[in-house]
Design a protein around this motif. Structure first.
Motif, PDB file in Angstrom:
ATOM      1  N   SER A   1       0.998  -1.622   0.099  1.00 15.52           N
ATOM      2  CA  SER A   1      -0.207   0.127  -0.003  1.00 15.52           C
ATOM      3  C   SER A   1       0.801   0.716   0.308  1.00 15.52           C
ATOM      4  N   GLY A   2       1.862   1.422   1.060  1.00 14.43           N
ATOM      5  CA  GLY A   2       3.000   1.931   1.186  1.00 14.43           C
ATOM      6  C   GLY A   2       3.270   2.589  -0.565  1.00 14.43           C
ATOM      7  N   ALA A   3       3.805   1.695  -1.361  1.00 12.15           N
ATOM      8  CA  ALA A   3       4.524   1.643  -2.470  1.00 12.15           C
ATOM      9  C   ALA A   3       3.587   2.450  -3.470  1.00 12.15           C
TER      10      ALA A   3
ATOM     11  N   ASN B   1       4.125  15.295  -3.592  1.00 14.36           N
ATOM     12  CA  ASN B   1       5.494  15.183  -4.082  1.00 14.36           C
ATOM     13  C   ASN B   1       5.780  14.179  -3.812  1.00 14.36           C
ATOM     14  N   TRP B   2       5.941  12.940  -4.844  1.00 13.21           N
ATOM     15  CA  TRP B   2       6.894  11.488  -4.720  1.00 13.21           C
ATOM     16  C   TRP B   2       7.476  11.119  -4.196  1.00 13.21           C
ATOM     17  N   ARG B   3       8.265  12.363  -4.652  1.00 16.98           N
ATOM     18  CA  ARG B   3       9.585  11.944  -3.465  1.00 16.98           C
ATOM     19  C   ARG B   3      10.025  11.836  -2.560  1.00 16.98           C
ATOM     20  N   ASN B   4       9.297  13.420  -1.997  1.00 15.72           N
ATOM     21  CA  ASN B   4       9.161  13.474  -0.358  1.00 15.72           C
ATOM     22  C   ASN B   4       8.270  12.288  -0.022  1.00 15.72           C
ATOM     23  N   ALA B   5       7.207  11.574  -0.685  1.00 16.43           N
ATOM     24  CA  ALA B   5       6.683   9.940   0.086  1.00 16.43           C
ATOM     25  C   ALA B   5       7.364   8.982   0.051  1.00 16.43           C
ATOM     26  N   MET B   6       8.630   9.416  -0.773  1.00 14.89           N
ATOM     27  CA  MET B   6       9.346   7.980  -0.645  1.00 14.89           C
ATOM     28  C   MET B   6      10.299   7.810   0.083  1.00 14.89           C
ATOM     29  N   PHE B   7      11.097   9.463   0.876  1.00 12.17           N
ATOM     30  CA  PHE B   7      12.279   9.272   1.283  1.00 12.17           C
ATOM     31  C   PHE B   7      11.005   9.427   2.641  1.00 12.17           C
ATOM     32  N   ILE B   8       9.761  10.420   2.699  1.00 11.44           N
ATOM     33  CA  ILE B   8       9.622   9.893   4.358  1.00 11.44           C
ATOM     34  C   ILE B   8       9.418   8.356   5.140  1.00 11.44           C
ATOM     35  N   MET B   9       8.307   8.063   4.216  1.00 13.05           N
ATOM     36  CA  MET B   9       8.304   6.314   4.329  1.00 13.05           C
ATOM     37  C   MET B   9       9.722   5.549   4.980  1.00 13.05           C
ATOM     38  N   GLY B  10      10.908   5.921   3.906  1.00  7.59           N
ATOM     39  CA  GLY B  10      11.929   4.800   4.605  1.00  7.59           C
ATOM     40  C   GLY B  10      12.539   5.526   5.719  1.00  7.59           C
ATOM     41  N   ARG B  11      12.552   6.529   5.994  1.00  7.24           N
ATOM     42  CA  ARG B  11      12.565   7.625   7.177  1.00  7.24           C
ATOM     43  C   ARG B  11      11.932   7.542   8.383  1.00  7.24           C
ATOM     44  N   ASP B  12      10.449   8.002   8.325  1.00  3.64           N
ATOM     45  CA  ASP B  12       9.573   7.659   9.572  1.00  3.64           C
ATOM     46  C   ASP B  12       8.723   6.579   9.652  1.00  3.64           C
TER      47      ASP B  12
ATOM     48  N   GLY C   1       2.923   2.767   9.780  1.00  5.18           N
ATOM     49  CA  GLY C   1       3.267   3.921   9.780  1.00  5.18           C
ATOM     50  C   GLY C   1       3.770   4.187   8.157  1.00  5.18           C
ATOM     51  N   TYR C   2       3.733   2.736   7.474  1.00  5.94           N
ATOM     52  CA  TYR C   2       4.266   2.754   5.843  1.00  5.94           C
ATOM     53  C   TYR C   2       3.151   3.101   5.185  1.00  5.94           C
ATOM     54  N   THR C   3       2.050   3.855   5.745  1.00 10.51           N
ATOM     55  CA  THR C   3       0.782   4.371   4.542  1.00 10.51           C
ATOM     56  C   THR C   3       0.842   5.867   5.928  1.00 10.51           C
ATOM     57  N   MET C   4       1.122   5.889   7.111  1.00 12.50           N
ATOM     58  CA  MET C   4       0.772   7.177   7.598  1.00 12.50           C
ATOM     59  C   MET C   4       1.766   7.797   6.766  1.00 12.50           C
ATOM     60  N   ALA C   5       3.212   7.425   6.922  1.00 18.37           N
ATOM     61  CA  ALA C   5       4.100   8.201   6.700  1.00 18.37           C
ATOM     62  C   ALA C   5       4.343   8.843   5.397  1.00 18.37           C
ATOM     63  N   THR C   6       4.211   8.310   4.255  1.00 17.42           N
ATOM     64  CA  THR C   6       4.360   8.177   3.003  1.00 17.42           C
ATOM     65  C   THR C   6       3.464   9.191   2.489  1.00 17.42           C
ATOM     66  N   VAL C   7       2.336   9.153   3.386  1.00 21.33           N
ATOM     67  CA  VAL C   7       1.291   9.704   2.560  1.00 21.33           C
ATOM     68  C   VAL C   7       1.350  11.325   3.426  1.00 21.33           C
TER      69      VAL C   7
END
Length: 341
Positions: free
Chosen positions: A242-244, A256-267, A277-283
């Motif tokens: 779902s995060g992907a 901002n899909w790039r930031n979505a990818m970055f924040i998913m990996g970080r947070d 967190g994989y869906t919340m952080a990505t959103v």
């Protein structure tokens, strides 16, 4: 061609999935009195009262086994009866498919999920903060009485994004995976559909158990240990999938899909849950905002102020993510159908 394909279990799964989602989007939730998830809740409450007195993790295992076995009858009894009737009259196949569609629909909560977020958005636009707090209290476990406007918006976006897997993607994932495996193992068409719907239903059962007893309170810690970990295991892959898809949806929506990818990996690991967190952080990353549950987690960076318009954008992300997940599994089904031909 359609007549030939109709005998294929994969084709039956495909049409059942599409029609089930359509029913949910048009009609929403079943009436309370006949909703299978309400019955599941009553079954959970019954066995919880029986086993909680043992106050150990074995009580949670017994609860899980009993609830899954008894709740499975909600699927097996009507579907096996409908299957048996087909031997008397071929037209009963339509009854069989109708039962499958209604049972699968009962495991979805797409319309409710999206409408609940929009209702809070409407209350905030009307400057009705107290009504918005009350509406949010039905969606989250935290105390909402003192939440300010920004924290109300954050809570709505958090629960909306967290429930993308729980309300749809995870259920469809297990419906598809179990059905495809059963079909490739050579089981009969009707048996494949029964097992696929049963897999989706069992996921809903475990998710409901987690929502009812999967808390770390003194009363529920032991009995909720097994249901909570079962839910974590089942949602491990769907949450990341779902995060992907949220990243893909953000790209399609011009966010901002790039930031979505970055924040998913970080947070994504900032939450206690290994999956939410994989869906919340990505959103949060896609919207360039920060989501916060005070004293528990912080997701994203506050590049943009969090405002009411963020809810509508989050709804757009959720809707498109659900569409992409459906399209993905339809594509898989169609590919298998062509291969079988």
């Amino acid at each position: 061609m359609i007549t030939e394909l109709f005998s294929y279990s994969i084709y039956m799964m495909l049409t059942t999935l599409i029609l089930s989602l359509a029913v949910d989007l048009v009609l929403g939730e079943f009436p309370f009195q006949v909703h299978p998830v309400v019955w599941i809740g009553k079954i959970i409450s019954f066995f919880k009262d029986k086993f909680i007195k043992y106050d150990n993790k074995l009580s949670g295992l017994l609860l899980s086994i009993c609830v899954i076995v008894i709740s499975s009858l909600i699927v097996l009894v009507p579907m096996l009866i409908a299957k048996h009737l087909i031997s008397y009259n071929d037209s009963m196949i339509y009854l069989f498919k109708l039962v499958a569609i209604l049972l699968l629909t009962s495991t979805f909560s797409v319309k409710l999920l999206l409408d609940s977020a929009r209702d809070v958005e409407k209350d905030l636009k009307n400057n009705n903060l107290n009504k918005a707090r009350q509406a949010v209290s039905y969606l989250v476990s935290r105390d909402t009485k003192e939440l300010n406007k920004e924290h109300i918006i954050s809570a709505v976006i958090e629960t909306l994004s967290e429930n993308i897997p729980d309300s749809y993607v995870s259920t469809v994932f297990y419906f598809s995976i179990v059905g495809i495996i059963a079909s490739l193992c050579g089981l009969g068409d009707f048996d494949v559909l029964i097992l696929a719907v049963l897999a989706a239903f069992i996921h809903r059962v475990i998710d409901t158990m987690d929502s009812m007893v999967g808390y770390k309170s003194e009363e529920l810690y032991n009995i909720g240990f097994v249901p909570a970990h079962l839910d974590d295991i089942l949602n491990f892959i769907p949450a990341r999938f779902s995060g992907a898809l949220i990243i893909v949806s953000s790209l399609a929506l011009g966010l901002n899909w790039r930031n979505a990818m970055f924040i998913m990996g970080r947070d994504a690991r900032n939450c206690d849950s290994p999956n939410s967190g994989y869906t919340m952080a990505t959103v949060a990353g896609a919207l360039n905002i920060q989501l916060e549950k005070e004293g528990v987690y912080t997701l994203g960076d506050p590049y943009n102020p969090i405002n009411v318009e963020c809810i509508e954008k989050a709804v757009d992300i959720a809707r498109l993510t659900i569409f992409f997940s459906t399209f993905f599994f339809i594509f898989v089904f169609m590919d298998i159908i062509l291969w079988m031909m």
